[in-house]
Write a protein that holds these residues in place. Structure first.
Motif, PDB file in Angstrom:
ATOM      1  N   VAL A 131       0.813  -1.173  -0.020  1.00  0.00           N
ATOM      2  CA  VAL A 131      -0.068  -0.042  -0.137  1.00  0.00           C
ATOM      3  C   VAL A 131       0.962   1.134   0.101  1.00  0.00           C
ATOM      4  CG1 VAL A 131      -1.781   1.128   1.368  1.00  0.00           C
ATOM      5  CG2 VAL A 131      -2.163  -1.256   1.171  1.00  0.00           C
ATOM      6  N   ALA A 132       1.978   1.257   0.858  1.00  0.00           N
ATOM      7  CA  ALA A 132       2.836   2.445   0.854  1.00  0.00           C
ATOM      8  C   ALA A 132       3.727   2.586  -0.507  1.00  0.00           C
ATOM      9  CB  ALA A 132       3.911   2.236   1.750  1.00  0.00           C
ATOM     10  N   ALA A 146       0.834   4.253  -2.340  1.00  0.00           N
ATOM     11  CA  ALA A 146       0.234   5.651  -1.857  1.00  0.00           C
ATOM     12  C   ALA A 146       1.350   6.915  -1.979  1.00  0.00           C
ATOM     13  CB  ALA A 146      -0.556   5.563  -0.583  1.00  0.00           C
ATOM     14  N   TRP A 191      -4.765  14.678  -0.951  1.00  0.00           N
ATOM     15  CA  TRP A 191      -4.088  13.921  -0.302  1.00  0.00           C
ATOM     16  C   TRP A 191      -4.865  13.185   0.916  1.00  0.00           C
ATOM     17  CZ3 TRP A 191       1.602  14.863   1.810  1.00  0.00           C
ATOM     18  CH2 TRP A 191       2.343  14.943   0.891  1.00  0.00           C
ATOM     19  N   VAL A 240      -6.530  10.455  -1.225  1.00  0.00           N
ATOM     20  CA  VAL A 240      -5.708   9.076  -1.473  1.00  0.00           C
ATOM     21  C   VAL A 240      -5.546   8.636  -0.106  1.00  0.00           C
ATOM     22  CG1 VAL A 240      -3.229   8.878  -1.820  1.00  0.00           C
ATOM     23  CG2 VAL A 240      -4.498  10.423  -3.212  1.00  0.00           C
ATOM     24  N   LEU A 241      -5.299   9.198   0.891  1.00  0.00           N
ATOM     25  CA  LEU A 241      -5.027   8.654   2.435  1.00  0.00           C
ATOM     26  C   LEU A 241      -6.444   7.781   2.950  1.00  0.00           C
ATOM     27  CD1 LEU A 241      -3.138  11.197   4.333  1.00  0.00           C
ATOM     28  CD2 LEU A 241      -2.342   9.247   3.377  1.00  0.00           C
ATOM     29  N   THR A 253      -6.318   4.582   0.811  1.00  0.00           N
ATOM     30  CA  THR A 253      -5.323   3.822   1.363  1.00  0.00           C
ATOM     31  C   THR A 253      -5.735   3.196   2.587  1.00  0.00           C
ATOM     32  OG1 THR A 253      -3.593   5.328   0.292  1.00  0.00           O
ATOM     33  CG2 THR A 253      -2.834   3.789   2.190  1.00  0.00           C
ATOM     34  N   VAL A 302      -7.757   0.397   1.565  1.00  0.00           N
ATOM     35  CA  VAL A 302      -7.227  -0.550   1.029  1.00  0.00           C
ATOM     36  C   VAL A 302      -6.305  -1.436   2.191  1.00  0.00           C
ATOM     37  CG1 VAL A 302      -5.286  -1.365  -0.361  1.00  0.00           C
ATOM     38  CG2 VAL A 302      -6.919   0.254  -1.157  1.00  0.00           C
ATOM     39  N   ALA A 303      -5.972  -0.694   3.351  1.00  0.00           N
ATOM     40  CA  ALA A 303      -5.066  -1.251   4.153  1.00  0.00           C
ATOM     41  C   ALA A 303      -6.040  -2.016   5.267  1.00  0.00           C
ATOM     42  CB  ALA A 303      -4.617  -0.186   5.239  1.00  0.00           C
TER      43      ALA A 303
END
Length: 478
Positions: free
Chosen positions: A17-18, A21, A161, A164-165, A168, A171-172
């Motif tokens: 994921v990182a 992202a 952002w 996106v976060l 993320t 997804v996490a």
């Protein structure tokens, strides 16, 4: 294992994921910064064109009006100068004489542009300076400096952002759920096998073990890797055979001991009935028969006690009985009162040392039985005139009951064999006993995750320590 597998999967998910992202965050910031630069460069080009036209005609009214209108509309100040750096128009409070502006004007008059080089971030504040020369080719007719506000751009970046976060995080979360599900799928057959192995090692009877193992077998067939399902199937086939053999052995000892009680009782009655018909010369033989009957009865009692201790230890291996507890000091004091008359008849001085309460994670009956065995051995084998000391202490997370005597003790080689079933030392041959007492005590302590420690006492004798987990250890494992 489950924690380790889940940690590895989660770590892999976080890295994946990182890796997705972080570049996306950097790209969104760079893209919005580029949009700001392109927009302000377009404005600078327009004012540079107006300044070049004004330098040719000598009329600066048009650029003056446009510059003031721009600042009024967008709130961003402008400075436009001629080729000598004299200001043609200044708006929004920005002056050509300001050091930062003067440096940019000098750079623009040398036919160089000045645009911000670093990308904006959501936490960026203040403004960015732009400068561009006016003219065509290498012919410079003036300079244009613009101070752009970045708050709108950083707000856009912050919103991008955040989106996106948020994605993320979703997804996490999905990766976490999948990791937990995958870990459960992989590890659940192993946990069932581990539980079944514990039951098998404990020697629990088939009616306690086999149905649950079979149930796990049916459950494992519905989940888990095929290799583990095959392993579970093979284990259950082995478990049925091994558990049945262990149970048959346990029942043989227990049933034999139990079934022999009635014949032994009948035999004693018949021997007692024959006593009145015996001649006085046969009294010695009669006493010997009674002695052997007593030994047999004691042996049967000890075998039953050992079978019960082994069975109890097996049950405790696979069940949670951590809430059980007793005061070891009180048990020691009670057993001292019970055994003191026995010690006096044997010519042994029995002392006790037990002060503050000492919590032990076992039942008072189990600890009393272990203490009885240790005191019985000490009083029986220490010899007349010996001293026996019973003590209860705390050592770290353990409660310790110690029985020390100053009798003949055991040699180092004998200490290692002392808990072997039916083993007796050479100097104990003339005394009563079955050689099962320490084996019973060891099993009782093992069931409570404790241990029996035997060591020589100084200057002579034997020291026996019953070590049982105490209250501190229970609190530390919660």
């Amino acid at each position: 294992m489950r924690t380790r597998v889940q940690t590895v999967l989660l770590l892999f998910g976080v890295l994946a994921v990182a890796a997705f992202a972080v570049p996306l965050l950097l790209f969104t910031a760079s893209d919005r910064t580029q949009q700001l630069v392109l927009a302000r460069s377009s404005d600078l080009d327009r004012f540079a064109s107006l300044m070049d036209r004004a330098a040719g005609t000598g009329d600066t009214s048009a650029i003056t009006v446009e510059a003031r209108r721009y600042t009024l509309l967008y709130g961003e100040p402008l400075v436009v100068t001629d080729t000598r750096g004299h200001p043609v128009v200044q708006t929004g409070g920005m002056r050509a004489a300001d050091p930062a502006v003067a440096r940019l004007i000098d750079k623009a008059l040398r036919n160089q542009t000045a645009h911000p080089g670093s990308a904006l971030r959501p936490w960026s504040r203040g403004h960015r300076m732009f400068a561009e020369p006016a003219g065509t080719g290498t012919q410079v007719s003036g300079a244009v400096v613009l101070r752009a506000d970045v708050d709108a751009a950083t707000g856009d970046i912050a919103r991008r952002w955040a989106a996106v976060l948020a994605g993320t995080a979703l997804v996490a979360l999905a990766c976490t759920v999948l990791a937990r599900a995958a870990t459960r799928w992989v590890v659940s057959p192993l946990r069932r096998l581990d539980r079944a192995v514990g039951e098998l090692a404990a020697g629990l009877p088939p009616e306690h073990t086999l149905p649950r193992v079979a149930q796990r077998r049916r459950g494992s067939a519905a989940g888990g890797p095929p290799e583990l399902r095959q392993l579970a199937t093979g284990f259950n086939r082995m478990a049925r055979t091994v558990t049945a053999a262990l149970e048959q052995q346990r029942r043989l000892v227990a049933d034999t001991s139990h079934q022999m009680r009635n014949p032994m009782a009948a035999l004693r009655l018949r021997v007692d009935a024959l006593h009145i018909h015996l001649r006085p010369s046969a009294d010695r033989a009669y006493a010997g028969v009674n002695t052997e009957l007593d030994r047999l009865e004691t042996l049967l009692d000890d075998m039953l006690a050992l079978a019960a201790a082994e069975h109890r230890a097996g049950e405790l291996t696979v069940t949670d009985d951590s809430d059980t507890g007793c005061d070891a000091a009180e048990v020691a004091l009670n057993q001292h009162r019970l055994w003191e008359p026995v010690a006096e008849r044997a010519g042994v001085r029995l002392a006790v040392e037990a002060g503050e309460p000492v919590t032990a994670l076992c039942t008072d009956r189990e600890l009393a039985q272990v203490t009885d065995i240790l005191l019985d051995n000490a009083i029986k084998y220490a010899g007349r005139g010996a001293r026996v000391r019973l003590a209860c202490t705390t050592e770290g997370p353990y409660a310790v009951v110690t029985v020390t005597d100053d009798g003949p003790g055991l040699r180092s080689a004998e200490i290692h064999r002392a808990t072997t079933r039916f083993w007796r030392s050479d100097h104990q041959a003339g005394t009563s006993g079955t050689g099962l007492g320490l084996a019973i005590a060891e099993q009782l302590l093992a069931g409570r995750d404790g241990r029996l420690e035997l060591a020589p006492a100084h200057p002579r004798g034997l020291r026996a320590r019953a070590v049982v987990p105490g209250a501190r250890r229970r609190q530390g494992t919660r």
